[in-house]
Structures are given as structure tokens and as C-alpha cells.
Design a protein around this motif. Sequence first.
Motif, PDB file in Angstrom:
ATOM      1  N   VAL A 140       0.814  -1.187   0.057  1.00 17.44           N
ATOM      2  CA  VAL A 140      -0.109  -0.058   0.109  1.00 17.44           C
ATOM      3  C   VAL A 140       0.888   1.328  -0.032  1.00 17.44           C
ATOM      4  CG1 VAL A 140      -1.594   1.450   1.588  1.00 17.44           C
ATOM      5  CG2 VAL A 140      -1.977  -1.174   1.099  1.00 17.44           C
ATOM      6  N   THR A 141       0.592   2.067  -0.919  1.00 17.67           N
ATOM      7  CA  THR A 141       1.242   3.607  -1.023  1.00 17.67           C
ATOM      8  C   THR A 141       0.687   4.427  -0.122  1.00 17.67           C
ATOM      9  OG1 THR A 141       1.701   3.062  -3.266  1.00 17.67           O
ATOM     10  CG2 THR A 141       2.077   5.320  -2.555  1.00 17.67           C
ATOM     11  N   SER A 142       1.426   4.975   0.866  1.00 18.66           N
ATOM     12  CA  SER A 142       0.793   5.976   1.985  1.00 18.66           C
ATOM     13  C   SER A 142       1.967   7.107   2.378  1.00 18.66           C
ATOM     14  CB  SER A 142       0.758   5.098   3.219  1.00 18.66           C
ATOM     15  OG  SER A 142       1.664   4.646   3.674  1.00 18.66           O
ATOM     16  N   ASP A 143       1.430   7.819   3.057  1.00 15.03           N
ATOM     17  CA  ASP A 143       2.517   9.049   3.727  1.00 15.03           C
ATOM     18  C   ASP A 143       1.744   9.312   4.973  1.00 15.03           C
ATOM     19  OD1 ASP A 143       0.278  10.503   3.188  1.00 15.03           O
ATOM     20  OD2 ASP A 143       1.055  12.004   1.563  1.00 15.03           O
ATOM     21  N   LYS A 144       2.307  10.345   5.697  1.00 18.11           N
ATOM     22  CA  LYS A 144       2.259  10.706   6.815  1.00 18.11           C
ATOM     23  C   LYS A 144       0.584  11.100   7.016  1.00 18.11           C
ATOM     24  CE  LYS A 144       3.652  15.478   6.636  1.00 18.11           C
ATOM     25  NZ  LYS A 144       4.672  16.439   7.102  1.00 18.11           N
ATOM     26  N   GLU A 145      -0.002  11.771   5.906  1.00 17.67           N
ATOM     27  CA  GLU A 145      -1.413  11.997   5.936  1.00 17.67           C
ATOM     28  C   GLU A 145      -2.406  10.841   5.652  1.00 17.67           C
ATOM     29  OE1 GLU A 145      -2.587  15.487   4.012  1.00 17.67           O
ATOM     30  OE2 GLU A 145      -0.782  16.289   4.062  1.00 17.67           O
ATOM     31  N   GLY A 146      -1.841   9.792   5.177  1.00 21.91           N
ATOM     32  CA  GLY A 146      -2.745   8.684   5.072  1.00 21.91           C
ATOM     33  C   GLY A 146      -2.316   7.933   3.685  1.00 21.91           C
ATOM     34  N   ILE A 147      -3.507   6.967   3.454  1.00 22.57           N
ATOM     35  CA  ILE A 147      -3.163   6.177   2.142  1.00 22.57           C
ATOM     36  C   ILE A 147      -3.563   6.851   0.858  1.00 22.57           C
ATOM     37  CG2 ILE A 147      -3.978   3.927   1.118  1.00 22.57           C
ATOM     38  CD1 ILE A 147      -4.834   2.956   3.874  1.00 22.57           C
ATOM     39  N   LEU A 148      -2.691   6.574   0.157  1.00 29.26           N
ATOM     40  CA  LEU A 148      -2.616   7.020  -1.351  1.00 29.26           C
ATOM     41  C   LEU A 148      -3.168   6.305  -2.309  1.00 29.26           C
ATOM     42  CD1 LEU A 148       0.982   9.141  -1.515  1.00 29.26           C
ATOM     43  CD2 LEU A 148      -1.489  10.462  -1.772  1.00 29.26           C
ATOM     44  N   HIS A 149      -2.680   5.060  -2.281  1.00 28.82           N
ATOM     45  CA  HIS A 149      -3.200   4.194  -3.226  1.00 28.82           C
ATOM     46  C   HIS A 149      -3.194   2.619  -2.256  1.00 28.82           C
ATOM     47  CE1 HIS A 149      -2.784   7.035  -6.175  1.00 28.82           C
ATOM     48  NE2 HIS A 149      -1.315   7.062  -5.949  1.00 28.82           N
ATOM     49  N   LEU A 150      -3.951   1.791  -2.735  1.00 28.33           N
ATOM     50  CA  LEU A 150      -4.154   0.588  -2.193  1.00 28.33           C
ATOM     51  C   LEU A 150      -3.277  -0.438  -3.107  1.00 28.33           C
ATOM     52  CD1 LEU A 150      -7.808  -0.289  -1.538  1.00 28.33           C
ATOM     53  CD2 LEU A 150      -6.231   0.333   0.105  1.00 28.33           C
ATOM     54  N   PHE A 151      -2.753   0.036  -4.432  1.00 24.65           N
ATOM     55  CA  PHE A 151      -1.995  -0.883  -5.181  1.00 24.65           C
ATOM     56  C   PHE A 151      -0.835  -0.194  -5.378  1.00 24.65           C
ATOM     57  CE2 PHE A 151      -6.579  -1.747  -6.095  1.00 24.65           C
ATOM     58  CZ  PHE A 151      -6.640  -2.984  -5.392  1.00 24.65           C
ATOM     59  N   PRO A 152       0.298  -1.023  -5.661  1.00 25.16           N
ATOM     60  CA  PRO A 152       1.536  -0.304  -6.233  1.00 25.16           C
ATOM     61  C   PRO A 152       1.458   0.159  -7.633  1.00 25.16           C
ATOM     62  CG  PRO A 152       1.964  -2.582  -6.053  1.00 25.16           C
ATOM     63  CD  PRO A 152       0.407  -2.248  -5.652  1.00 25.16           C
ATOM     64  N   TRP A 153       1.072   1.286  -7.822  1.00 24.47           N
ATOM     65  CA  TRP A 153       0.962   1.660  -9.378  1.00 24.47           C
ATOM     66  C   TRP A 153       2.277   2.224 -10.064  1.00 24.47           C
ATOM     67  CZ3 TRP A 153      -3.469   1.575 -12.232  1.00 24.47           C
ATOM     68  CH2 TRP A 153      -4.512   1.523 -11.486  1.00 24.47           C
ATOM     69  N   SER A 154       3.250   2.557  -9.043  1.00 24.12           N
ATOM     70  CA  SER A 154       4.601   2.710  -9.754  1.00 24.12           C
ATOM     71  C   SER A 154       4.963   1.440 -10.437  1.00 24.12           C
ATOM     72  CB  SER A 154       5.478   3.166  -8.621  1.00 24.12           C
ATOM     73  OG  SER A 154       5.593   2.183  -7.597  1.00 24.12           O
ATOM     74  N   GLY A 155       4.768   0.166  -9.674  1.00 26.74           N
ATOM     75  CA  GLY A 155       5.165  -1.043 -10.441  1.00 26.74           C
ATOM     76  C   GLY A 155       4.334  -1.046 -11.935  1.00 26.74           C
ATOM     77  N   ILE A 156       3.303  -0.515 -11.876  1.00 29.27           N
ATOM     78  CA  ILE A 156       2.512  -0.758 -12.967  1.00 29.27           C
ATOM     79  C   ILE A 156       3.277   0.165 -14.427  1.00 29.27           C
ATOM     80  CG2 ILE A 156       0.279  -0.390 -14.146  1.00 29.27           C
ATOM     81  CD1 ILE A 156       0.429  -2.557 -12.146  1.00 29.27           C
TER      82      ILE A 156
END
Length: 681
Positions: free
Chosen positions: A372-388
Amino acid sequence: MALLRSLSSQRTAISLVYGRNSSKSSNSVAAAACRSYHQRGNRSSATCGDGAAPESASGINGARYLHSGNRPLQASTLVQPDLVAGDAVKRTAKQCSSQEQNPSPAGSPQRDPLDVTFNDPIAAFKSKTTGELMRAYLVYMICSSEKLVEHNMTLLKLARNLLGQRLFVLLMKSSFYGHFVAGENRHTIVPALERLRSFGVKPILDYSVEEDISQEEAEKREVESSVSSAGDRKEEGSMPQYHVDKSFADRRYKVSSARTYFYLNEATCERNMEIFIKCLEAVSDDDRKAPRAVATGATFGTGITAIKLTALGRPQLLLQLSEVIMRTRKYMEDMVGGQGNVLTHHKTIKDLEKYYATLGDNKDVKEFLNNVTSDKEGILHLFPWSGIVDEDSQLSDTFRVPDPQTGQMRRLISQIPPKEEEMFRNMIRRLNTIVKAAADLDVRIMVDAEQTYFQPAISRITLEMMRKYNKDKAIVFNTYQCYLRETFREVNTDLEQAKRQNFYFGAKLVRGAYMDQERDRAKSLGYPDPVNPTFEATTEMYHKTLSECLRRIKLMKDCDDDARKIGIMVASHNEDTVRFAIQQMKEIGISPEDKVICFGQLLGMCDYITFPLGQAGYSAYKYIPYGPVEEVLPYLSRRAQENKGVLKKIKKEKRLLLSEIRRRLLRGQLFYKPKGNYVPI
């Protein structure tokens, strides 16, 4: 005598020159805004460009007030030509005449005052020969005929058969083709581009060759390329709008302004990629010749090429990816409540861990949470879009979520055969190749919007390209259609993502191209109509979205941050929307030289907006189609259809054309030769 009396009674509006507004918010408000902004973590000193692209919807005339929400602009902003005092009219006409006869000295860029009523025929057409004005008036007269426009493609083919290729090409170049198309190839268009630039206008290139295929062939191709070889599986939770329907398989249905690509094979997609790269090279070559005070690369940060993602891959893959995105939103809504995408919920990894706590020590769930992609504010994406977009990730394996009841991983996308997985990787490879070429040439890419059943995937992939390439300046721009009900929310979310992942955000705002088709398809397939109910609602959406972008730009300026992190393209033929943008720029304190806002229209349409903007020092663009005469007939057919709607509503361009033709004839300027000394922003 009647003609002379008519000419002498014409009035010209006072030119309004908008300077930079230096007013700021109060210190306490600005300080609070800065604290709030920097808490979100976004500082950069790099620069962003500007850009624009054509809008497909037609404009309206006669509105005296503009609005953002329910707030009208000051009436004084919209000075009407009939309210101008006689002495002021004479001074303005004299000034325009002086500018026309005595351009600025060489080396000193010329700048004209801007008439925001857009009623000045001299400013609108000083870049045109008198013959070109007469041709334009003739084309618009023909476009005003319902019968001629309705059967235009049949008439064009009949003329070609009767006249033969040579005479037909000559006829087209002296009429429709000459008016709407810049030339046949990247070399023959150079004089047209150079003249545009000399009058302050920049190009957006598009190779406009299209296949002229029958409805039956279009439907056959679309159905075959929109269904997996494993079959069209409509599993539990599937959404009907993201599956092909034969009734709407010909995507040209009720679409007059947007080019349509129908998938044939992978080799065709490779050729489309090569064509887009040639467009980039053509823009780069042209920009190398353009005079600039300071060079910032091959194109000085001004060149643009428009592309469509459906030209680069199999549409089935965009359909499946779009459905995944929308099913992911539904999954998140069921899990945490509310509406919107993952980013807007501001949930953290710990929130997800609590949600899955009843599943015990589940390896699959742990692996899912690690990706899961996240930062200090919370989740950005449930999936690793950078890998796509960066790696050879398998779609079938990537888009899986834990079942909250059993802990088992369930797919949000049907099993994709290996050959089709390879097709998806090829599509991403082609897009990466194009964008990398744009970055190397210092040319920008505008990814056009398409139908709503493709758009979630197109926007998602485009944002990942922004994240990857828009690190130092805006190379990639996304397109948002403001006739859609969700546009404001989508733009707001994407702005947040750009801020949180620290990349440059480019937004091209248009009204949209597929309204009738979208409404009919939604009604037929039984899903909610995605389109705003009225033209007024669409205008409000446009202005609301633009205002939000400008609000964020102002916040950056107030915080001494780089406002060029956001670049907005006001792509509109609606002069009220253009006036609204100019007024907002004035109120916020954004100057044209800031290069965060630009304007653009199609070649051969709304010159009375584009050229006065460019000549006044605003960033102005023309969308420049080119290609062989025989192969751009479908494009010319669409332009005739679109102009029919525009001219029936406003008729303004015809009136201004006729006024300028009469003026030149009376002043003996039949052989007037355009010569500009303007330098584009």
C-alpha cells in the motif's frame, strides 16, 4: 453609401489592459494559510510550463455576468461596445491603426492592449491576408447550411470523383483544408507556424490522419478488441459501463469534435507511437527557430503535442483497468464509509490493520499492506501503481484485495491471459517512450480525455506519468471534461496527490466532447448519467474547478512557494470563460509572465479570442492539425459539423470577418501582407 454609413456607425470597445494585481490577503490570513499549506509538505523551486488545447463544445454569446458559484463579476469587467464613449472609440481605433501600420522596432517585442469584449476585428485578423479572410467567411457561410453540413462527407467524396485528385486537392486547399489544416507534413507547416509565432501564438501539433471506415467495420473492431480472449466475464460486483456494448461500439456516434482510434493490431499502435514522436520532433524543430530572450531548451518550454491513449493499446485493457479503479473505490467505501477514492478518506495503514485484525496472522494480508502506498497523511493508493508503469507487474496478480470476512485474496480484475498482459506492458512502454522523447526534446504532452468508461484508467496512468516525469517542470498534462458531474472532485483529488507526492501538476480544462453519446449509453445500459444536466451547470463546474486551481496557485504565491507547480490550460471557445479566467488572474495577482495560465482554441476557429490574447502578452495556443488532404477528410467533416453548432449560436466570427474585409477594401488593403513583431510568452 449605405455601406459607408454602416461602416461609420460601427463602434469599437475600449481596450482594457490588465496589469498585475499586487494586492495580497491580510498578513494574518496569509500566515495561517502558509502554516496550513506547509503542514501538508510541499516546497519546490523548480519551474512549470503552461499549455492549452482545444475545447470541443461551442460557446455562447451575450452573457453580461460571469459566475463562480453564485457570485457575479463586476459589471464593469464586461464593458459592452455600445456603452463606450465616442472620444474613447476614436482613440482606440486610432491606436489599433497605428499599431497595424507601425510595428515595434526589431528586437523590441510588441504588446497590444487587450479588448476583453473581443470585438476588435483588427486585432483578431491582422495575422491574415485579405484572401484568407474571404476564404474563412466562405467556409463559415457553408458551415451555416444544415443541408450541406449534414451531407458534407458524401459531397466531399462526390467532388473528389468528379474533379479528379489534382483538382480536388486544389479545391480543398483553397477552402476547408486551407482554413482548418496547416499543411500536409511537418515541413510544409513551418511557414504557418512561423506566422503564428510572429503574432504571439504557439502551436499544439496533431497529425490528423484518420481511417475512413464504415460503421460495421468500426463496431467489429471495437467489439473484438474490447473483449478478452478468455471471454467477457461479468463477475459479482462487475459494472456494466465498463463492458463493451455493440450498440455503442462505434465510438464516433454523436461525436463531432474528437478523433477516434479503433484498434486493429499491435503494429498499428507502434505506428501511432512513431507518429506522435514525429509530432514532438516537428514542434521541437519549429521552436528552435523561435526568438527568445533566454533559451530554456529545444522548445523554450512552449511546444505541445496532443496524444490519445486509445491509439497506443487495446481498449479492453483500459476498460478492465477502469473497472478495477471504480471497484476499488467501492471496496474502500464499504470498508470505511463515505464516498470518493482512497486518497480522500485519509485512512492510515494502522486503520487498515485494525480493519483486518480479526483475520489473524495472515501472510497474504501482510503482503497486501506492505504494498500500500501511503504518507504521513494517510493512504494514497491500495495498489503499487509505480510498479504498473515502471516494472513488468502482472495486472491479474496486482489488483487483489483481502476479503474482510475470510482473509482470502480476491481479484478486482478478471484473469488476463499472458498475451494480453504483454499487450498492456506494450501500451505502457509506448507511452513511456513518447513521454521520454518529449522530456528529451523539451516538448510537452497533453493526454486527451476520452469516454468515461476509459477515463479512470487514462487519468490514473497519466498521473503516474506525471509523478515519473514532472519532477522539474510539467511535461505531462491531463485533460478534465467539465461537463462531467465528478470533475471538480477528480481535479481536487489529483491536485492533492501532486502535492503529497511532490510532482508538477498540469490540467487542461475543457467542456467535453462526448455528452450525447455518454447520456444515451448510460440510459441504455442502466447506470447513472455522468453528465451535468445543463449547459449552465457545466459552465459553473468549469469556473468552480478553475477557481480551485487558481486558489491553490495563490496560496503558493502567498507562501513564497513556486506557483508554477500548477499549470492550467483554459481550453475554451467560450469568451465568457476566457474573460472569467482573465479576471481571476487579475484578482489573484497572476500575470501572464508567471506562465501558470494559458488559453487555446482550434486552428480556424475563434481567432478573435486567440490572437488578441497572444498579441496582448498572454500565453495563447492554436491546435494545429496537419496531414495529406485525402487522409484528413474525416477531420474536415467533423470541423464542419462543429462549426455548424458554433455559428448557429453566436455568428460572431462571421460578423467580425465581414467587418475587417469591408475595412480593408475601403482602405485599399486588398493585398495586405501580415507582418508581426510579437514574441509568445
